[in-house]
Design a protein around this motif. Structure first.
Motif, PDB file in Angstrom:
ATOM      1  N   ASP A  14       1.027  -0.956  -0.057  1.00 52.68           N
ATOM      2  CA  ASP A  14       0.191  -0.304  -0.243  1.00 52.68           C
ATOM      3  C   ASP A  14       1.016   1.219  -0.014  1.00 52.68           C
ATOM      4  OD1 ASP A  14      -2.649  -1.548   0.339  1.00 52.68           O
ATOM      5  OD2 ASP A  14      -2.365  -1.165   2.781  1.00 52.68           O
ATOM      6  N   PHE A  15       0.523   2.168  -1.095  1.00 53.75           N
ATOM      7  CA  PHE A  15       0.346   3.712  -0.505  1.00 53.75           C
ATOM      8  C   PHE A  15       0.191   4.510  -0.203  1.00 53.75           C
ATOM      9  CE2 PHE A  15       3.225   1.524  -4.297  1.00 53.75           C
ATOM     10  CZ  PHE A  15       4.632   1.423  -3.980  1.00 53.75           C
ATOM     11  N   ARG A  16       0.760   5.215   1.322  1.00 48.39           N
ATOM     12  CA  ARG A  16      -0.586   5.951   1.903  1.00 48.39           C
ATOM     13  C   ARG A  16      -0.310   7.195   1.384  1.00 48.39           C
ATOM     14  NH1 ARG A  16       0.977   1.854   5.515  1.00 48.39           N
ATOM     15  NH2 ARG A  16       2.994   2.841   5.411  1.00 48.39           N
ATOM     16  N   GLU A  17      -1.642   8.074   1.682  1.00 47.76           N
ATOM     17  CA  GLU A  17      -2.126   9.352   0.606  1.00 47.76           C
ATOM     18  C   GLU A  17      -1.259   9.697   2.053  1.00 47.76           C
ATOM     19  OE1 GLU A  17      -5.838  10.050   1.081  1.00 47.76           O
ATOM     20  OE2 GLU A  17      -6.267   9.053  -0.413  1.00 47.76           O
ATOM     21  N   GLY A  18      -0.211  11.046   1.332  1.00 52.71           N
ATOM     22  CA  GLY A  18       0.835  11.744   2.379  1.00 52.71           C
ATOM     23  C   GLY A  18       1.826  11.135   2.644  1.00 52.71           C
ATOM     24  N   GLU A  19       2.041  10.412   2.229  1.00 54.37           N
ATOM     25  CA  GLU A  19       3.692   9.921   2.870  1.00 54.37           C
ATOM     26  C   GLU A  19       4.580   9.454   1.253  1.00 54.37           C
ATOM     27  OE1 GLU A  19       4.131   5.436   5.223  1.00 54.37           O
ATOM     28  OE2 GLU A  19       3.610   5.006   3.546  1.00 54.37           O
ATOM     29  N   PHE A  20       6.107   9.422   2.029  1.00 52.84           N
ATOM     30  CA  PHE A  20       7.143   9.519   1.237  1.00 52.84           C
ATOM     31  C   PHE A  20       7.551   7.665   1.355  1.00 52.84           C
ATOM     32  CE2 PHE A  20      11.087  11.676  -0.704  1.00 52.84           C
ATOM     33  CZ  PHE A  20      10.833  11.058  -1.729  1.00 52.84           C
ATOM     34  N   THR A  21       7.219   6.553   0.066  1.00 53.41           N
ATOM     35  CA  THR A  21       8.054   6.121   0.583  1.00 53.41           C
ATOM     36  C   THR A  21       9.555   5.113  -0.595  1.00 53.41           C
ATOM     37  OG1 THR A  21       6.054   4.810   0.386  1.00 53.41           O
ATOM     38  CG2 THR A  21       7.573   3.220  -0.534  1.00 53.41           C
ATOM     39  N   GLY A  32      16.531   7.983   2.975  1.00 50.61           N
ATOM     40  CA  GLY A  32      16.163   9.044   3.927  1.00 50.61           C
ATOM     41  C   GLY A  32      15.601   9.610   4.710  1.00 50.61           C
ATOM     42  N   TYR A  33      15.507  10.270   3.484  1.00 50.05           N
ATOM     43  CA  TYR A  33      14.725  11.874   2.891  1.00 50.05           C
ATOM     44  C   TYR A  33      13.353  10.773   3.023  1.00 50.05           C
ATOM     45  CZ  TYR A  33      17.913  15.043   1.848  1.00 50.05           C
ATOM     46  OH  TYR A  33      18.479  16.041   1.580  1.00 50.05           O
ATOM     47  N   ALA A  34      12.937  10.028   2.717  1.00 46.37           N
ATOM     48  CA  ALA A  34      11.468   9.724   2.816  1.00 46.37           C
ATOM     49  C   ALA A  34      10.914   8.924   4.020  1.00 46.37           C
ATOM     50  CB  ALA A  34      12.027   7.969   1.989  1.00 46.37           C
ATOM     51  N   ASP A  35       9.546   8.786   4.361  1.00 43.18           N
ATOM     52  CA  ASP A  35       8.800   8.490   4.983  1.00 43.18           C
ATOM     53  C   ASP A  35       9.425   6.773   5.751  1.00 43.18           C
ATOM     54  OD1 ASP A  35       7.931  10.928   6.293  1.00 43.18           O
ATOM     55  OD2 ASP A  35       7.224  10.345   4.094  1.00 43.18           O
ATOM     56  N   ARG A  36       9.488   6.297   4.841  1.00 49.29           N
ATOM     57  CA  ARG A  36       9.786   4.611   5.245  1.00 49.29           C
ATOM     58  C   ARG A  36      10.593   3.769   3.740  1.00 49.29           C
ATOM     59  NH1 ARG A  36       5.015   0.871   2.981  1.00 49.29           N
ATOM     60  NH2 ARG A  36       3.672   2.237   1.631  1.00 49.29           N
ATOM     61  N   VAL A  37      11.236   2.994   4.038  1.00 45.93           N
ATOM     62  CA  VAL A  37      11.800   2.343   2.575  1.00 45.93           C
ATOM     63  C   VAL A  37      11.223   0.884   2.547  1.00 45.93           C
ATOM     64  CG1 VAL A  37      14.255   1.573   2.103  1.00 45.93           C
ATOM     65  CG2 VAL A  37      13.696   3.589   3.088  1.00 45.93           C
ATOM     66  N   VAL A  38      10.941   0.421   1.381  1.00 48.78           N
ATOM     67  CA  VAL A  38      10.864  -1.067   1.449  1.00 48.78           C
ATOM     68  C   VAL A  38      11.661  -1.656   1.135  1.00 48.78           C
ATOM     69  CG1 VAL A  38       8.210  -0.745   1.541  1.00 48.78           C
ATOM     70  CG2 VAL A  38       9.126  -0.576  -0.763  1.00 48.78           C
ATOM     71  N   PHE A  39      11.860  -3.416   0.872  1.00 51.19           N
ATOM     72  CA  PHE A  39      13.410  -3.372   0.021  1.00 51.19           C
ATOM     73  C   PHE A  39      12.604  -4.648  -0.441  1.00 51.19           C
ATOM     74  CE2 PHE A  39      14.680  -1.414   3.615  1.00 51.19           C
ATOM     75  CZ  PHE A  39      15.541  -0.736   3.135  1.00 51.19           C
ATOM     76  N   LEU A  40      13.154  -5.009  -1.799  1.00 47.43           N
ATOM     77  CA  LEU A  40      13.272  -6.104  -2.072  1.00 47.43           C
ATOM     78  C   LEU A  40      14.215  -7.030  -2.868  1.00 47.43           C
ATOM     79  CD1 LEU A  40      11.015  -4.737  -5.870  1.00 47.43           C
ATOM     80  CD2 LEU A  40       9.857  -5.927  -3.958  1.00 47.43           C
ATOM     81  N   SER A  41      14.247  -8.044  -2.714  1.00 47.16           N
ATOM     82  CA  SER A  41      14.782  -9.251  -3.323  1.00 47.16           C
ATOM     83  C   SER A  41      14.304 -10.069  -4.342  1.00 47.16           C
ATOM     84  CB  SER A  41      15.401  -9.779  -1.885  1.00 47.16           C
ATOM     85  OG  SER A  41      16.387 -10.423  -2.319  1.00 47.16           O
ATOM     86  N   ASP A  42      14.649 -10.269  -5.245  1.00 47.75           N
ATOM     87  CA  ASP A  42      14.532 -11.542  -5.994  1.00 47.75           C
ATOM     88  C   ASP A  42      12.148 -11.437  -6.461  1.00 47.75           C
ATOM     89  OD1 ASP A  42      16.589 -12.853  -6.591  1.00 47.75           O
ATOM     90  OD2 ASP A  42      16.382 -13.861  -4.908  1.00 47.75           O
ATOM     91  N   GLY A  43      12.845  -9.855  -6.494  1.00 51.20           N
ATOM     92  CA  GLY A  43      11.128  -9.604  -6.329  1.00 51.20           C
ATOM     93  C   GLY A  43      10.301  -9.751  -5.441  1.00 51.20           C
ATOM     94  N   ARG A  44      10.654 -10.283  -4.427  1.00 50.57           N
ATOM     95  CA  ARG A  44       9.472 -10.570  -2.751  1.00 50.57           C
ATOM     96  C   ARG A  44      10.171  -8.918  -2.097  1.00 50.57           C
ATOM     97  NH1 ARG A  44       8.418 -15.951  -1.888  1.00 50.57           N
ATOM     98  NH2 ARG A  44       9.064 -16.967  -3.897  1.00 50.57           N
ATOM     99  N   LEU A  45       8.899  -8.533  -1.226  1.00 48.56           N
ATOM    100  CA  LEU A  45       9.410  -7.891  -0.423  1.00 48.56           C
ATOM    101  C   LEU A  45       9.743  -8.133   0.805  1.00 48.56           C
ATOM    102  CD1 LEU A  45       6.193  -4.985  -0.581  1.00 48.56           C
ATOM    103  CD2 LEU A  45       8.180  -4.814  -1.192  1.00 48.56           C
TER     104      LEU A  45
END
Ligand SMILES: Nc1ncnc2c1ncn2[C@@H]1O[C@H](COP(=O)(O)OP(=O)(O)OP(=O)(O)O)[C@@H](O)[C@H]1O
Ligand SMILES: [Mg+2]
Length: 270
Positions: A44-51, A221-234
């Motif tokens: 999900d990408f929440r409104e007003g959030e920087f991912t 570091g400028y984002a509100d959250r970071v998601v990490f992908l590896s081999d096509g998976r979160l």
């Protein structure tokens, strides 16, 4: 945090979610050349959030972003922008949705050389036959610090200024969500920091939703959250990232395939 249930059917739209991908898979080629670029990604990408989206080269970051932005279609799974399920749209409606609801910032700025900065910024609106909201436009132009450069053509602007025009162009139409694929990849660290600052400000001050692919822990570091992908998976997610913590997670990725940039902002390699 919103948890997307793992059911065979995409969940109902949730208020406050600007865009959502559900059980997204993308397979390229077949037989010997078959590549699973995305393997059951729900996000999900929440409104007003920087991912920020991070992960080793080839892990599927651009594919995820292109599918989430309606530039590419997944092999299975679903994508929603606001409450609109993309797979229900024909080409014409999908084009209109991309134009009206989504902003893009690419690594190459894609500015038209014969147009002024202002004309470049308002081009998507002009194409859509929409009149710019002057108040909004003034705010965006002021925020990216281009008020004195509006009559300049791209060749008369620095790289950082050109990228700021690209950011302003993405913001001008008040899109539901902005996607950037390494939007500062071509910039030196100072110009990159400026652009990232403007992106962050647009999220904090204008309530914009933004998603960016990056290899750079400082940028993340400028984002509100970071998601990490590896081999096509979160594989991991971090709230309130700092460059050091991001770097720690990147080091955990095996194989050393991640293009770890030279980080000069406070990280230690010893
Ligand atoms: N059009 C395509 N045809 C076949 N394979 C593709 C295609 N596009 C991407 N791939 C493969 O899908 C995988 C994911 O690619 P993707 O571009 O999403 O990676 P990425 O994480 O953005 O990498 P990078 O950090 O290098 O930009 C890679 O193995 C890539 O080779
Ligand atoms: Mg990529």
């Amino acid at each position: 945090m919103t948890t997307v249930p793992r059911s065979p059917h995409a969940p109902h739209p949730t208020p406050g979610i600007a865009a959502a991908a559900f059980d997204l898979s993308k397979v390229y080629g077949s037989g010997d050349t078959r590549v699973v670029a995305l393997d059951g990604v729900s996000i999900d990408f929440r409104e007003g959030e920087f991912t920020a989206i991070m992960g080793p080269s080839g892990c599927g970051k651009s594919t995820l972003m292109h599918c989430a932005a309606g530039l590419d279609s997944p092999s299975s799974g679903s994508v929603r922008i606001g409450t609109t399920e993309l797979s229900t749209l024909n080409d014409r409606l999908l084009t209109a949705l991309r134009r009206d609801r989504i902003g893009f910032i690419f690594q190459a700025f894609n500015l038209l050389p014969t147009l002024t900065a202002l004309e470049n910024i308002t081009l998507p609106l002009t194409i859509a036959g929409r009149r710019p909201d002057q108040q909004w436009l003034d705010r965006v132009v002021a925020m990216v610090g281009l008020a004195q450069r509006l009559d300049h053509r791209p060749a008369q602007l620095s790289g950082g200024q050109q990228q700021r025009v690209a950011v302003a162009r993405a913001l001008a139409a008040q899109p539901a969500i902005i996607f950037g694929d390494e939007p500062t990849g071509n910039l030196d660290s100072r110009a990159g920091a400026e652009v990232l600052g403007f992106l962050r400000d647009s999220v904090r001050e204008l309530g914009q939703t933004a998603v960016m692919v990056t290899h750079d822990p400082v940028a993340a570091g400028y984002a509100d959250r970071v998601v990490f992908l590896s081999d096509g998976r979160l594989v991991d997610e971090m709230a309130h990232p700092t460059p050091d913590r991001v770097l720690d997670v990147m080091r955990r990725f095996s194989g050393g395939t991640s293009r770890t940039p030279a980080v000069d902002a406070g990280s230690r390699t010893s």
